[in-house]
Write a protein that holds these residues in place. Structure first.
Motif, PDB file in Angstrom:
ATOM      1  N   UNK A   1     -62.431  31.453  -7.985  1.00  0.00           N
ATOM      2  CA  UNK A   1     -61.658  32.623  -7.558  1.00  0.00           C
ATOM      3  C   UNK A   1     -61.777  32.818  -6.045  1.00  0.00           C
ATOM      4  N   UNK A   2     -60.655  33.120  -5.391  1.00  0.00           N
ATOM      5  CA  UNK A   2     -60.635  33.338  -3.943  1.00  0.00           C
ATOM      6  C   UNK A   2     -60.350  34.796  -3.620  1.00  0.00           C
ATOM      7  N   UNK A   3     -59.144  35.271  -3.946  1.00  0.00           N
ATOM      8  CA  UNK A   3     -58.789  36.647  -3.624  1.00  0.00           C
ATOM      9  C   UNK A   3     -57.573  37.084  -4.448  1.00  0.00           C
ATOM     10  N   UNK A   4     -57.246  38.367  -4.355  1.00  0.00           N
ATOM     11  CA  UNK A   4     -56.115  38.948  -5.086  1.00  0.00           C
ATOM     12  C   UNK A   4     -55.244  39.749  -4.123  1.00  0.00           C
ATOM     13  N   UNK A   5     -53.945  39.675  -4.309  1.00  0.00           N
ATOM     14  CA  UNK A   5     -53.036  40.532  -3.551  1.00  0.00           C
ATOM     15  C   UNK A   5     -51.903  40.982  -4.467  1.00  0.00           C
ATOM     16  N   UNK A   6     -51.115  41.961  -3.996  1.00  0.00           N
ATOM     17  CA  UNK A   6     -49.981  42.469  -4.759  1.00  0.00           C
ATOM     18  C   UNK A   6     -48.693  41.963  -4.139  1.00  0.00           C
ATOM     19  N   UNK A   7     -47.841  41.323  -4.938  1.00  0.00           N
ATOM     20  CA  UNK A   7     -46.551  40.833  -4.463  1.00  0.00           C
ATOM     21  C   UNK A   7     -45.691  42.026  -4.059  1.00  0.00           C
ATOM     22  N   UNK A   8     -45.240  42.046  -2.801  1.00  0.00           N
ATOM     23  CA  UNK A   8     -44.533  43.219  -2.275  1.00  0.00           C
ATOM     24  C   UNK A   8     -43.165  43.420  -2.918  1.00  0.00           C
ATOM     25  N   UNK A   9     -42.585  42.376  -3.500  1.00  0.00           N
ATOM     26  CA  UNK A   9     -41.265  42.488  -4.126  1.00  0.00           C
ATOM     27  C   UNK A   9     -41.355  42.885  -5.595  1.00  0.00           C
ATOM     28  N   UNK A  10     -42.209  42.207  -6.355  1.00  0.00           N
ATOM     29  CA  UNK A  10     -42.307  42.468  -7.796  1.00  0.00           C
ATOM     30  C   UNK A  10     -43.397  43.471  -8.138  1.00  0.00           C
ATOM     31  N   UNK A  11     -44.319  43.703  -7.190  1.00  0.00           N
ATOM     32  CA  UNK A  11     -45.494  44.551  -7.389  1.00  0.00           C
ATOM     33  C   UNK A  11     -46.447  43.975  -8.432  1.00  0.00           C
ATOM     34  N   UNK A  12     -46.260  42.703  -8.764  1.00  0.00           N
ATOM     35  CA  UNK A  12     -47.183  42.032  -9.670  1.00  0.00           C
ATOM     36  C   UNK A  12     -48.456  41.646  -8.917  1.00  0.00           C
TER      37      UNK A  12
END
Length: 256
Positions: free
Chosen positions: A157-168
């Protein structure tokens, strides 16, 4: 020999989603830009992650990259902004910019994309040729610590972010393998796209190889290409380097 090392950059929109707001270099570069007259050159500029905010702060820049898609994204982002940026598609190991600068920089650990001795020397020689005598060259590269080089070859595991378009939610994982003979780290980055319930909707992977250079090796390489090292830091806040550093930030002057 690796011929195509651009897979990580073939989706410029995805690159910006994951990196555009990450700007730790900006205050440092603005400090140097404030004492620089004339055009500043950004090498391996990508989608303009640093080129654009520097121009928005009043700097005149040339942004150079070899990747057509990344440059096209940079141009599109600035089409209506009327910023003093000239975008150029060129190989940074064979630059022909018809311009010289007192400040050239290359960030985002782009130096690690030059995988051979010949390409590293070609890059540094090109920088030297386009830098004014006494001019400043700033770049960074990851520190080849034991922890960095001997990462497990399993999915980590490296990191997590939120997709700005889908919010997934997007979870990033890496698999790495270090080849000590070539000093290349071969990375696979895996992206797992999840809905609000945590279910995996999609999974994508990209590959990239990065060259690591040890500090004493870098000293000799820079000296041989006409540079004097002024400072080396472990971060953009100008913290002194230690054995636990993650990256090395070089501030160099053209000496010959």
């Amino acid at each position: 020999m690796i011929i195509n090392n651009f897979e990580e950059y073939d989706d410029p929109t995805l690159y910006d989603k994951e990196n555009e707001t990450y700007l730790p270099e900006l205050p440092f570069l603005l400090k140097w830009a404030s004492t620089t007259q004339g055009t500043i050159i950004d090498l391996a500029c990508g989608t303009g992650r640093l080129t654009i905010p520097l121009a928005q702060n009043g700097c005149e820049l040339i942004g150079v990259d070899i990747h057509e898609g990344m440059l096209s994204e940079a141009k599109q982002k600035t089409v209506n902004l009327d910023l003093p940026i000239k975008w150029l598609k060129q190989d940074c190991t064979k630059l022909k910019l018809m311009a010289k600068s007192s400040l050239i920089y290359s960030v985002g650990n782009s130096f690690q994309h030059f995988l051979t001795n010949a390409s590293q020397d070609g890059f540094l020689s090109s920088v030297n040729n386009h830098l004014e005598i006494g001019g400043t060259f700033i770049f960074n590269t990851r520190f080849p610590s034991v922890e960095e080089l001997l990462q497990p070859s399993t999915e980590e595991y490296w990191r997590t972010y939120t997709d700005r378009d889908t919010l997934h939610t997007v979870d990033l994982y890496t698999i790495s393998h270090y080849d000590a003979l070539s000093q290349l780290q071969h990375y696979t980055t895996i992206r797992k796209y999840k809905n609000n319930d945590g279910q995996i909707l999609d999974e994508k992977s990209t590959k990239i190889s990065l060259r690591y250079v040890f500090p004493k090796e870098m000293e000799r390489m820079l000296l041989n290409n006409g540079f004097e090292i002024v400072d080396v830091f472990q971060d953009w806040k100008e913290t002194a380097v230690t054995n636990e550093s993650y990256e090395l930030i070089y501030v160099c002057k053209k000496s010959t």
